[in-house]
Design a protein around this motif. Structure first.
Motif, PDB file in Angstrom:
ATOM      1  N   ASP A 259       1.026  -0.672   0.246  1.00 18.12           N
ATOM      2  CA  ASP A 259       0.083   0.043   0.149  1.00 18.12           C
ATOM      3  C   ASP A 259       0.705   1.196  -0.013  1.00 18.12           C
ATOM      4  O   ASP A 259       0.189   2.283  -0.301  1.00 18.12           O
ATOM      5  N   SER A 261       3.142   4.188  -1.212  1.00 20.91           N
ATOM      6  CA  SER A 261       2.870   4.997  -2.694  1.00 20.91           C
ATOM      7  C   SER A 261       4.628   5.412  -3.680  1.00 20.91           C
ATOM      8  O   SER A 261       4.648   5.937  -4.176  1.00 20.91           O
ATOM      9  N   THR A 262       6.025   4.714  -2.352  1.00 19.07           N
ATOM     10  CA  THR A 262       7.169   3.792  -3.258  1.00 19.07           C
ATOM     11  C   THR A 262       7.847   3.199  -2.515  1.00 19.07           C
ATOM     12  O   THR A 262       7.723   2.949  -1.217  1.00 19.07           O
ATOM     13  N   ARG A 264       8.376   0.076  -3.357  1.00 19.58           N
ATOM     14  CA  ARG A 264       7.239  -0.816  -3.135  1.00 19.58           C
ATOM     15  C   ARG A 264       8.585  -1.797  -4.320  1.00 19.58           C
ATOM     16  O   ARG A 264       9.010  -1.977  -4.451  1.00 19.58           O
ATOM     17  N   GLU A 286      -0.231  -0.242   7.910  1.00 18.60           N
ATOM     18  CA  GLU A 286      -1.152   1.185   7.701  1.00 18.60           C
ATOM     19  C   GLU A 286      -2.649   1.715   8.475  1.00 18.60           C
ATOM     20  O   GLU A 286      -2.656   2.712   9.207  1.00 18.60           O
TER      21      GLU A 286
END
Length: 306
Positions: A259, A261-262, A264, A286
């Motif tokens: 989940d 944003s960077t 991964r 999260e």
């Protein structure tokens, strides 16, 4: 490394001149102009160090720091001169500026040792880039600064900024009821509120710093910067705040960044399939509270993470 402008000014001999005439910057709304370090010919009146009851073995992994003895000749720090790993000081009528919480004394002295900004020390701190500060907000009573860089990052908050509170509550003679305000760097996250409420600090006591914030604190408590994840006393304090005593070691967990944003993991599907044969459970942090995350890790037999 100095910028091109800084090198040019240095060759022209202008840099030192600017620092010598710094008092003319009174139009900045700073008290009596603003000075940095040894440019101020005097000392900070009314400052005192809090006695911290921490043994040398508990501080052996901390980055050594030293309070400027030119500015604080009457303040005694624990340990040999310039060997104090940590310190906490009380400043009367001090100012806190900007999102990072730069500290300026009532004499107008910028205190580098309690005004941390990643890679921006001394004259590079953002406080010097402002032509004028905003209108002051006065905080009457005792204010504790937990402000600092990357406060909105979960790791930096829990490892470097939040444990400053333990220096005051666990290792000094100041109690939680004596603190009227806790100053943190914005933007505020749910984990800020949860962690502070866990130690008895109500949300109504939290003061959030933004880029233009400019506070005057009648009594300001501030500490030296903590090296991330390296203080045994801080780790023990965090465990005491958030983990249950009956946590049993039973899980093997993989921390997924699915989940995020960077950063991964490109082959995460294949990895999860492989490690499931070794009884690893994929977890996304999260949606978990601070307490839930702490107990999850406390009960883990093994943790695998990208």
């Amino acid at each position: 490394m100095p910028s091109l402008i800084e090198r040019a000014l240095s060759k022209l001999g202008v840099t030192n001149l600017i620092r010598k005439i710094e008092p003319i910057r009174q139009f900045l709304s700073l008290p009596s102009g603003c000075y940095y370090g040894n440019d101020f010919e005097g000392n900070i009146v009314g400052a005192e160090a809090l006695p911290l009851q921490i043994t040398s073995s508990e501080t052996q992994y901390l980055t050594p720091s030293c309070l400027n003895k030119h500015l604080f000749p009457h303040v005694e720090l624990p340990g040999p001169p310039c060997k104090a790993d940590i310190f906490a000081i009380v400043l009367p009528n001090a100012f806190v500026w900007g999102r990072l919480g730069g500290v300026i004394t009532k004499e107008g002295i910028f205190i580098d040792q309690v005004s941390h900004a990643f890679g921006l020390k001394g004259w590079r701190h953002p406080v010097w880039k402002k032509l004028r500060l905003s209108e002051q907000k006065v905080l009457h009573g005792v204010s504790l600064s937990l402000a600092g860089p990357a406060s909105s990052n979960y790791f930096h908050w829990l490892a470097q900024l939040f444990p400053k509170l333990s220096l005051i509550l666990e290792h000094s003679n100041i109690s939680i009821n004596e603190i009227d305000y806790v100053i943190i760097s914005g933007p505020v996250r749910a984990f800020h509120i949860e962690s502070l409420e866990a130690v008895g600090i109500n949300e109504s006591k939290i003061v959030i710093l933004e880029d233009e914030s400019y506070l005057q604190c009648t009594k300001l408590l501030c500490t030296s910067f903590l090296t991330a994840g390296s203080a045994p006393w801080a780790i023990d304090w965090l465990q005491k705040q958030f983990t249950s005593e009956n946590s049993s070691i039973s899980k093997r967990i993989y921390i997924s960044r699915g989940d995020a944003s960077t950063r991964r993991l490109l082959n995460e599907t294949e990895l999860v399939k492989l490690i499931s044969t070794y009884e690893f459970e994929s977890i996304q942090l999260e949606g978990l509270t601070v307490e839930e995350q702490a107990n999850l890790f406390a009960s883990a037999e093994a943790v695998l993470s990208p």
